[in-house]
Design an enzyme around this catalytic site. Structure first.
Site, PDB file in Angstrom:
ATOM      1  N   GLY A 134      11.202  -2.849   5.320  1.00  0.00           N
ATOM      2  CA  GLY A 134      10.457  -4.108   5.342  1.00  0.00           C
ATOM      3  C   GLY A 134       9.950  -4.458   3.943  1.00  0.00           C
ATOM      4  O   GLY A 134      10.135  -5.587   3.457  1.00  0.00           O
ATOM      5  N   HIS A 135       9.354  -3.487   3.271  1.00  0.00           N
ATOM      6  CA  HIS A 135       8.886  -3.715   1.892  1.00  0.00           C
ATOM      7  C   HIS A 135      10.067  -4.050   0.979  1.00  0.00           C
ATOM      8  O   HIS A 135       9.985  -4.940   0.136  1.00  0.00           O
ATOM      9  CB  HIS A 135       8.193  -2.457   1.337  1.00  0.00           C
ATOM     10  N   ARG A 182       2.590   2.780   9.139  1.00  0.00           N
ATOM     11  CA  ARG A 182       1.857   3.560  10.149  1.00  0.00           C
ATOM     12  C   ARG A 182       2.787   4.172  11.198  1.00  0.00           C
ATOM     13  O   ARG A 182       2.385   5.095  11.906  1.00  0.00           O
ATOM     14  CB  ARG A 182       0.798   2.693  10.835  1.00  0.00           C
ATOM     15  N   MET A 240       0.847  -1.198   0.000  1.00  0.00           N
ATOM     16  CA  MET A 240       0.000   0.000   0.000  1.00  0.00           C
ATOM     17  C   MET A 240       0.886   1.253   0.000  1.00  0.00           C
ATOM     18  O   MET A 240       0.417   2.342   0.363  1.00  0.00           O
ATOM     19  CB  MET A 240      -0.937  -0.008   1.200  1.00  0.00           C
ATOM     20  N   MET A 299       8.888  -2.575  11.531  1.00  0.00           N
ATOM     21  CA  MET A 299       8.677  -1.473  10.585  1.00  0.00           C
ATOM     22  C   MET A 299       7.253  -1.527  10.058  1.00  0.00           C
ATOM     23  O   MET A 299       6.712  -2.601   9.791  1.00  0.00           O
ATOM     24  CB  MET A 299       9.669  -1.584   9.432  1.00  0.00           C
ATOM     25  N   LEU A 301       6.648   3.198   1.519  1.00  0.00           N
ATOM     26  CA  LEU A 301       7.558   2.054   1.628  1.00  0.00           C
ATOM     27  C   LEU A 301       8.658   2.280   2.659  1.00  0.00           C
ATOM     28  O   LEU A 301       9.110   3.399   2.895  1.00  0.00           O
ATOM     29  CB  LEU A 301       8.176   1.760   0.258  1.00  0.00           C
ATOM     30  N   HIS A 302       9.092   1.165   3.243  1.00  0.00           N
ATOM     31  CA  HIS A 302      10.201   1.169   4.202  1.00  0.00           C
ATOM     32  C   HIS A 302      11.065  -0.065   3.937  1.00  0.00           C
ATOM     33  O   HIS A 302      10.768  -0.848   3.012  1.00  0.00           O
ATOM     34  CB  HIS A 302       9.666   1.215   5.631  1.00  0.00           C
TER      35      HIS A 302
HETATM   36  P1  AMP Z   1       1.523  -2.944   3.453  1.00  0.00           P
HETATM   37  O1  AMP Z   1       2.057  -1.910   2.537  1.00  0.00           O
HETATM   38  O2  AMP Z   1       1.543  -2.549   4.890  1.00  0.00           O
HETATM   39  O3  AMP Z   1       0.212  -3.518   3.002  1.00  0.00           O
HETATM   40  O4  AMP Z   1       2.553  -4.161   3.382  1.00  0.00           O
HETATM   41  C1  AMP Z   1       2.893  -4.749   2.161  1.00  0.00           C
HETATM   42  C2  AMP Z   1       3.634  -6.038   2.448  1.00  0.00           C
HETATM   43  O5  AMP Z   1       4.827  -5.732   3.181  1.00  0.00           O
HETATM   44  C3  AMP Z   1       2.828  -7.009   3.311  1.00  0.00           C
HETATM   45  O6  AMP Z   1       3.016  -8.331   2.835  1.00  0.00           O
HETATM   46  C4  AMP Z   1       3.426  -6.824   4.677  1.00  0.00           C
HETATM   47  O7  AMP Z   1       3.303  -7.961   5.510  1.00  0.00           O
HETATM   48  C5  AMP Z   1       4.875  -6.549   4.333  1.00  0.00           C
HETATM   49  N1  AMP Z   1       5.533  -5.846   5.432  1.00  0.00           N
HETATM   50  C6  AMP Z   1       5.066  -4.757   6.095  1.00  0.00           C
HETATM   51  N2  AMP Z   1       5.898  -4.426   7.104  1.00  0.00           N
HETATM   52  C7  AMP Z   1       6.917  -5.331   7.068  1.00  0.00           C
HETATM   53  C8  AMP Z   1       8.089  -5.534   7.856  1.00  0.00           C
HETATM   54  N3  AMP Z   1       8.377  -4.749   8.885  1.00  0.00           N
HETATM   55  N4  AMP Z   1       8.910  -6.543   7.520  1.00  0.00           N
HETATM   56  C9  AMP Z   1       8.614  -7.362   6.477  1.00  0.00           C
HETATM   57  N5  AMP Z   1       7.533  -7.228   5.693  1.00  0.00           N
HETATM   58  C10 AMP Z   1       6.686  -6.237   5.993  1.00  0.00           C
END
Ligand code: AMP
Length: 282
Positions: free
Chosen positions: A36-37, A187, A30, A184, A33-34
Site C-alpha cells: 500500500g505504501h 497493523r 510511519m 493492507m 512498509l507494505h
Molecule cells: P501509515 O504508515 O499507516 O501512517 O500510512 C502512510 C500512508 O499510507 C497513509 O497515507 C495511508 O493512508 C497510506 N496507506 C496505508 N495503508 C494503505 C493501503 N492499504 N493502500 C493504500 N495506501 C495505504
C-alpha cells in the site's frame, strides 16, 4: 537513495533540487512498509522528479500507549523496500529531533473530527495535523500522497492545507488490498493467525453495506453489517458509518450526496483495524 535523519541535511539536499526546478513528491508514513505504501511511492515517482518518503512513528497521534509501544518498527527492511521501489530520499528523524519541545498547540477541525476516528481516538487528528505540518515545512513538497484507507485523515489534512495555505497539492490514492480483500496495514502483522483468517470479513461487510446502499436501503445496511459480523465473536465492531464522502456527515437521504463513504473500525484482539469503501452516486 539517500537517507537523512536531520531536517537540516534534508533541507540542504532538497534546496539543491528545487534550484534545478525539480518537483518534489512527499509520501508520509510511519514505516513497517507494505505494498500500500509502495503504491504511493510509485504514484509520486510518476508525477514528480524526486520522491521523499518520511518514516516517523508519531507519538503525538497515539491515544493508546500500548498501541504506540507495539507499533511495528522495521526501518532497515523499509529502507530496502524503498530503494527497490526507486524512492530518492528517505527522511527518518527520531522523536527528539521532531519534538524538541512538546507543541502546545490544539487545532480544532470542527464537525469533521467529531465522528469516527476523531471520536474514538481523542487528540489523534491534532497529532496528525502537527506532524504533517512539520513535514510540509521540512520538505516543502509540490505534491503529497495519502491513502484513501485513512479517508478521514485525508479530509482533515485537506482542511489543514486550505486553512493554513500550504502550497502543496494533495493526492488521494486507492486502497491496496490483500488477495482476500483485507486492506493492507502495518497493523496486520500484529494480528494473531486466527484473527488474520477472519479479518477480511471487515471488507466483506463493507461490500454488503455497499450493495444495500446502492439499493437505497440505508437503514438496513447498518443492521445487516452487524448481523453479518455477529458470528465472528473475536471481531469487536467499534463503528460502521455511512457518511458523506466529503464532509463525513451521516447520510440521511442518498439524493443529497454525490458520494458516500462506508467506513468501519473494529478490534481483532488488541489490534484495531479500519477500512472504507467510497460509493460514487449519479
Ligand atoms: P501509515 O504508515 O499507516 O501512517 O500510512 C502512510 C500512508 O499510507 C497513509 O497515507 C495511508 O493512508 C497510506 N496507506 C496505508 N495503508 C494503505 C493501503 N492499504 N493502500 C493504500 N495506501 C495505504
Amino acid at each position: 537513495m539517500h537517507v537523512f535523519y536531520k531536517p537540516k541535511d534534508l533541507h540542504t539536499a532538497l534546496f539543491a533540487e528545487r534550484v534545478k526546478g525539480n518537483k518534489i513528491g512527499l509520501v508520509p508514513t510511519m514505516g513497517a512498509l507494505h505494498e500500500g505504501h509502495i503504491s504511493l511511492i510509485e504514484r509520486s515517482k510518476k508525477e514528480n522528479d524526486l520522491t521523499v518518503c518520511s518514516i516517523f512513528v508519531n507519538p503525538l497521534q497515539f491515544n493508546n500507549a500500548n498501541d504506540l509501544l507495539k507499533y511495528p518498527r522495521t526501518l532497515e527492511k523499509d529502507i530496502k523496500m524503498l530503494e527497490k521501489a526507486g524512492c530518492d530520499i528517505v527522511f527518518a528523524p527520531d522523536v527528539s529531533t521532531i519534538y524538541v519541545t512538546k507543541p502546545g498547540l490544539a487545532i480544532d477541525f470542527g464537525d469533521l473530527e467529531r465522528v469516527m476516528e476523531g471520536k474514538f481516538r481523542p487528540g489523534h487528528f491534532n497529532g496528525v495535523a502537527i506532524i504533517v505540518s512539520k513535514l510540509f515545512h521540512m520538505v516543502d513538497p509540490d505534491r503529497a500522497y495519502f491513502g484513501q484507507k485513512d479517508l478521514q485523515q485525508y479530509l482533515i489534512i485537506k482542511q489543514l492545507v486550505d486553512s493554513l495555505s500550504f502550497r502543496v497539492e494533495l493526492i488521494s490514492c486507492d486502497i491496496i488490498r490483500e488477495q482476500d480483500g483485507l486492506a493492507m496495514s502495518s497493523r496486520n502483522q500484529r494480528l494473531l493467525p486466527e484473527h488474520r483468517v477472519i479479518a477480511n470479513n471487515l471488507y466483506k461487510a463493507l461490500e454488503l453495506a455497499k450493495e444495500l446502499v446502492l439499493k437505497n436501503h440505508l437503514e438496513k445496511a447498518e443492521e445487516a453489517v452487524k448481523e453479518y459480523l455477529s458470528p465472528f465473536k473475536s471481531i469487536q465492531l467499534e463503528y460502521l458509518e455511512i457518511a458523506d464522502g466529503n464532509t463525513l456527515i451521516k447520510v440521511g437521504d442518498l439524493k443529497d450526496h454525490s458520494s458516500v463513504a462506508i467506513c468501519i473500525a473494529a478490534f481483532l484482539g488488541e489490534v484495531r483495524l479500519i477500512d472504507n469503501i467510497i460509493v460514487e452516486l449519479n
